[in-house]
Scaffold this active site. Structure first.
Site, PDB file in Angstrom:
ATOM      1  N   GLY A 197      -0.197   1.280   6.254  1.00 13.35           N
ATOM      2  CA  GLY A 197      -1.601   1.703   6.169  1.00 13.35           C
ATOM      3  C   GLY A 197      -2.385   1.200   7.378  1.00 13.35           C
ATOM      4  O   GLY A 197      -1.818   0.597   8.302  1.00 13.35           O
ATOM      5  N   PHE A 198      -3.656   1.441   7.338  1.00 11.07           N
ATOM      6  CA  PHE A 198      -4.557   1.040   8.426  1.00 11.07           C
ATOM      7  C   PHE A 198      -4.503  -0.490   8.620  1.00 11.07           C
ATOM      8  O   PHE A 198      -4.024  -0.987   9.652  1.00 11.07           O
ATOM      9  CB  PHE A 198      -5.959   1.563   8.094  1.00 11.07           C
ATOM     10  CG  PHE A 198      -7.105   0.864   8.748  1.00 11.07           C
ATOM     11  CD1 PHE A 198      -7.126   0.667  10.121  1.00 11.07           C
ATOM     12  CD2 PHE A 198      -8.187   0.419   7.989  1.00 11.07           C
ATOM     13  CE1 PHE A 198      -8.196   0.025  10.734  1.00 11.07           C
ATOM     14  CE2 PHE A 198      -9.263  -0.212   8.581  1.00 11.07           C
ATOM     15  CZ  PHE A 198      -9.264  -0.417   9.955  1.00 11.07           C
ATOM     16  N   ARG A 258     -14.492   7.725   4.914  1.00 10.19           N
ATOM     17  CA  ARG A 258     -15.268   6.512   5.155  1.00 10.19           C
ATOM     18  C   ARG A 258     -16.211   6.768   6.326  1.00 10.19           C
ATOM     19  O   ARG A 258     -15.963   7.625   7.170  1.00 10.19           O
ATOM     20  CB  ARG A 258     -14.341   5.321   5.412  1.00 10.19           C
ATOM     21  CG  ARG A 258     -13.653   4.903   4.119  1.00 10.19           C
ATOM     22  CD  ARG A 258     -12.856   3.626   4.260  1.00 10.19           C
ATOM     23  NE  ARG A 258     -11.474   3.867   4.582  1.00 10.19           N
ATOM     24  CZ  ARG A 258     -10.510   2.958   4.461  1.00 10.19           C
ATOM     25  NH1 ARG A 258     -10.797   1.749   4.013  1.00 10.19           N
ATOM     26  NH2 ARG A 258      -9.262   3.240   4.775  1.00 10.19           N
ATOM     27  N   ALA A 300      -5.069  -8.486  -1.539  1.00  9.00           N
ATOM     28  CA  ALA A 300      -6.163  -7.864  -0.786  1.00  9.00           C
ATOM     29  C   ALA A 300      -7.110  -7.203  -1.770  1.00  9.00           C
ATOM     30  O   ALA A 300      -6.878  -6.090  -2.232  1.00  9.00           O
ATOM     31  CB  ALA A 300      -5.616  -6.838   0.203  1.00  9.00           C
ATOM     32  N   TYR A 335     -11.031   2.307  -8.750  1.00  7.31           N
ATOM     33  CA  TYR A 335     -10.752   1.360  -7.659  1.00  7.31           C
ATOM     34  C   TYR A 335     -11.309  -0.026  -7.985  1.00  7.31           C
ATOM     35  O   TYR A 335     -10.589  -1.020  -7.943  1.00  7.31           O
ATOM     36  CB  TYR A 335     -11.368   1.911  -6.378  1.00  7.31           C
ATOM     37  CG  TYR A 335     -11.101   1.089  -5.138  1.00  7.31           C
ATOM     38  CD1 TYR A 335      -9.816   0.943  -4.627  1.00  7.31           C
ATOM     39  CD2 TYR A 335     -12.156   0.481  -4.446  1.00  7.31           C
ATOM     40  CE1 TYR A 335      -9.579   0.211  -3.463  1.00  7.31           C
ATOM     41  CE2 TYR A 335     -11.918  -0.246  -3.282  1.00  7.31           C
ATOM     42  CZ  TYR A 335     -10.630  -0.379  -2.799  1.00  7.31           C
ATOM     43  OH  TYR A 335     -10.404  -1.104  -1.647  1.00  7.31           O
ATOM     44  N   THR A 359     -14.185  -2.458   6.760  1.00 10.36           N
ATOM     45  CA  THR A 359     -13.468  -2.765   7.997  1.00 10.36           C
ATOM     46  C   THR A 359     -13.185  -1.452   8.712  1.00 10.36           C
ATOM     47  O   THR A 359     -12.970  -0.434   8.065  1.00 10.36           O
ATOM     48  CB  THR A 359     -12.166  -3.506   7.653  1.00 10.36           C
ATOM     49  OG1 THR A 359     -12.500  -4.711   6.970  1.00 10.36           O
ATOM     50  CG2 THR A 359     -11.364  -3.851   8.892  1.00 10.36           C
ATOM     51  N   LEU A 404      10.191  -4.009  -7.159  1.00  7.52           N
ATOM     52  CA  LEU A 404      10.338  -4.507  -5.786  1.00  7.52           C
ATOM     53  C   LEU A 404      11.537  -5.442  -5.707  1.00  7.52           C
ATOM     54  O   LEU A 404      11.568  -6.461  -6.401  1.00  7.52           O
ATOM     55  CB  LEU A 404       9.098  -5.320  -5.424  1.00  7.52           C
ATOM     56  CG  LEU A 404       7.964  -4.640  -4.710  1.00  7.52           C
ATOM     57  CD1 LEU A 404       6.786  -5.590  -4.600  1.00  7.52           C
ATOM     58  CD2 LEU A 404       8.391  -4.199  -3.322  1.00  7.52           C
TER      59      LEU A 404
HETATM   60  P1  NAD Z   1      -4.807   2.466   3.622  1.00  7.13           P
HETATM   61  O1  NAD Z   1      -4.869   3.567   2.644  1.00  7.13           O
HETATM   62  O2  NAD Z   1      -4.735   2.806   5.073  1.00  7.13           O
HETATM   63  O3  NAD Z   1      -3.592   1.499   3.307  1.00  7.13           O
HETATM   64  C1  NAD Z   1      -3.079   1.295   2.008  1.00  7.13           C
HETATM   65  C2  NAD Z   1      -1.590   1.516   2.062  1.00  7.13           C
HETATM   66  O4  NAD Z   1      -1.028   1.294   0.757  1.00  7.13           O
HETATM   67  C3  NAD Z   1      -1.221   2.954   2.457  1.00  7.13           C
HETATM   68  O5  NAD Z   1      -0.325   2.929   3.542  1.00  7.13           O
HETATM   69  C4  NAD Z   1      -0.586   3.520   1.197  1.00  7.13           C
HETATM   70  O6  NAD Z   1       0.370   4.506   1.460  1.00  7.13           O
HETATM   71  C5  NAD Z   1      -0.027   2.270   0.543  1.00  7.13           C
HETATM   72  N1  NAD Z   1       0.196   2.421  -0.905  1.00  7.13           N
HETATM   73  C6  NAD Z   1      -0.689   2.849  -1.834  1.00  7.13           C
HETATM   74  N2  NAD Z   1      -0.119   2.872  -3.044  1.00  7.13           N
HETATM   75  C7  NAD Z   1       1.156   2.431  -2.876  1.00  7.13           C
HETATM   76  C8  NAD Z   1       2.241   2.235  -3.753  1.00  7.13           C
HETATM   77  N3  NAD Z   1       2.161   2.511  -5.075  1.00  7.13           N
HETATM   78  N4  NAD Z   1       3.427   1.762  -3.264  1.00  7.13           N
HETATM   79  C9  NAD Z   1       3.539   1.485  -1.928  1.00  7.13           C
HETATM   80  N5  NAD Z   1       2.533   1.660  -1.049  1.00  7.13           N
HETATM   81  C10 NAD Z   1       1.354   2.126  -1.515  1.00  7.13           C
HETATM   82  O7  NAD Z   1      -6.060   1.521   3.353  1.00  7.13           O
HETATM   83  P2  NAD Z   1      -6.563   0.225   4.148  1.00  7.13           P
HETATM   84  O8  NAD Z   1      -7.948   0.473   4.558  1.00  7.13           O
HETATM   85  O9  NAD Z   1      -5.568  -0.199   5.140  1.00  7.13           O
HETATM   86  O10 NAD Z   1      -6.608  -0.836   2.975  1.00  7.13           O
HETATM   87  C11 NAD Z   1      -5.604  -1.836   2.819  1.00  7.13           C
HETATM   88  C12 NAD Z   1      -5.969  -2.742   1.656  1.00  7.13           C
HETATM   89  O11 NAD Z   1      -7.170  -3.443   1.940  1.00  7.13           O
HETATM   90  C13 NAD Z   1      -6.190  -1.976   0.356  1.00  7.13           C
HETATM   91  O12 NAD Z   1      -5.631  -2.703  -0.713  1.00  7.13           O
HETATM   92  C14 NAD Z   1      -7.689  -1.924   0.235  1.00  7.13           C
HETATM   93  O13 NAD Z   1      -8.092  -1.860  -1.112  1.00  7.13           O
HETATM   94  C15 NAD Z   1      -8.110  -3.200   0.907  1.00  7.13           C
HETATM   95  N6  NAD Z   1      -9.470  -3.085   1.459  1.00  7.13           N
HETATM   96  C16 NAD Z   1      -9.697  -2.367   2.600  1.00  7.13           C
HETATM   97  C17 NAD Z   1     -10.996  -2.237   3.070  1.00  7.13           C
HETATM   98  C18 NAD Z   1     -11.315  -1.485   4.343  1.00  7.13           C
HETATM   99  O14 NAD Z   1     -12.488  -1.419   4.728  1.00  7.13           O
HETATM  100  N7  NAD Z   1     -10.355  -0.928   5.040  1.00  7.13           N
HETATM  101  C19 NAD Z   1     -12.057  -2.818   2.370  1.00  7.13           C
HETATM  102  C20 NAD Z   1     -11.774  -3.501   1.200  1.00  7.13           C
HETATM  103  C21 NAD Z   1     -10.488  -3.635   0.761  1.00  7.13           C
END
Ligand code: NAD
Length: 319
Positions: free
Chosen positions: A13-14, A190, A118, A149, A179, A65
């Site tokens: 992910g990101f 977003r 997270a 969520y 972020t 896992l």
């Molecule tokens: P993202 O969607 O880019 O990354 C999340 C990743 O989790 C994805 O690659 C997705 O494919 C994977 N995923 C989801 N369900 C899955 C499953 N069942 N099995 C395996 N992989 C799975 O989002 P992000 O922005 O990178 O967020 C990462 C984490 O940080 C998340 O948990 C999110 O809730 C948390 N977060 C992010 C932000 C932000 O601003 N980016 C803010 C608050 C919290």
């Protein structure tokens, strides 16, 4: 991190891909990114695949896992994270936050690994106190459109705390605030990619409500630095990681317009239900316990993000 072994759930992910990169840069012996790509993209780990110690495993963590050999850190970032994603994937979001998180905790317990959850500022819901400190319990509508969520993350925190108390797992909880940075998806709904996308296409900026609602934006490198400091610390209890520099959405649209040299007018649309009006972290805990604070200026972070989106736009489709 030198010589340590980490499993990053949601590693394609990101945020997860930046975290994998940082762990490798810090000398981790092995970094396994586990991801089912439901909202991630294998492209995000393309440059990591040739690196020694890196492995990508396509797997849904809801199905369980298994990891061979010792593991020092289980870092759980797996979850749809943007409002569009969790609106489209409500049950997947609840399941990964509940069943997926428990599977991740079981792995940490078995491997005697430190577990990082997270979590999110969304556990505060539409906050009634401002800025939000970790001891604020939040104001969440349990059946509203964002609840899949918010409540999944609240449950993730609860089960993490329960595994800590009853099973002795070493748990770290981070509440991440908005972020941004390279590897976000242009169409994930977003505000950062939305505005950058509109700026690059020379379109008007879509602002929901009157644009006076506030947000604070943390650059992904700063966030990842906070995550690493937290897992290496012995800090118990949730820690906010985010940028306390609060601005209105309207001011933010103007910053993107300035950084991109493009974009036209600001066009106002109705505010979605349960959209938080104010969001700003109190980062006193992160400052005092982790010595962390954000360093990257918005202008610099936006420049890198815009450069990334320009590069993606130039790639052949599907890559
Ligand atoms: P993202 O969607 O880019 O990354 C999340 C990743 O989790 C994805 O690659 C997705 O494919 C994977 N995923 C989801 N369900 C899955 C499953 N069942 N099995 C395996 N992989 C799975 O989002 P992000 O922005 O990178 O967020 C990462 C984490 O940080 C998340 O948990 C999110 O809730 C948390 N977060 C992010 C932000 C932000 O601003 N980016 C803010 C608050 C919290």
């Amino acid at each position: 991190m030198r010589g340590k072994r980490a499993v990053v759930l949601g590693g394609a992910g990101f945020v997860g891909s930046h975290l994998c990169e940082r762990l490798l840069d810090d000398g981790a012996e092995s970094v396994i990114a586990v991801d089912n790509l439901i909202t991630g993209n294998e492209q995000n780990v393309r440059t990591l695949k040739p690196r020694a110690g890196f492995q990508y495993v396509k797997q849904d963590i809801i199905d369980g896992l298994e990891v061979d050999g010792p593991v020092d850190y289980v870092l759980n970032l797996a979850s749809p994270a943007s409002p569009i994603d969790y609106a489209n994937l409500p049950l997947e979001t609840l399941r990964v936050g509940s069943i997926g998180t428990e599977n991740a905790l079981k792995l940490a317990e078995k491997k005697k690994a430190v577990f990082l959850m997270a979590s999110t500022s969304e556990v505060y819901g539409d906050p009634l106190v401002h800025p939000q400190k970790e001891d604020y319990w939040g104001n969440v509508n349990p059946i509203g459109p964002r609840s899949v969520y918010d409540e999944a993350k609240r449950y993730s925190e609860a089960i993490s705390a329960a595994y800590e108390r009853s099973r002795g797992v070493e748990v770290r909880i981070v509440r991440i605030f908005n972020t941004y940075g390279p590897r976000m998806r242009l169409n994930d709904g977003r505000v950062v990619p939305a505005f950058v996308g509109q700026a690059l296409k020379g379109e008007d900026f879509s602002v929901f409500g009157d644009g006076s609602q506030t947000r604070s934006f943390c650059y992904v490198k700063d966030l990842v630095d906070g995550l690493v400091r937290l897992v290496l610390s012995d800090v118990r209890g949730p820690v906010n990681i985010g940028n306390p520099r609060e601005m209105t959405i309207k001011q933010f649209a103007e910053a993107v317009r300035a950084a991109s040299g493009g974009g036209r007018e600001i066009v106002y649309h109705p505010l979605p239900k349960d959209d938080p009006k104010q969001r700003q972290p109190d980062i006193t805990r992160a400052r005092t316990l982790l010595g962390w604070e954000p360093k990257v200026l918005l202008e610099d972070g936006l420049r890198e993000t815009i450069a990334y989106f320009r590069e993606v736009a130039g790639r052949p489709s599907g890559t």
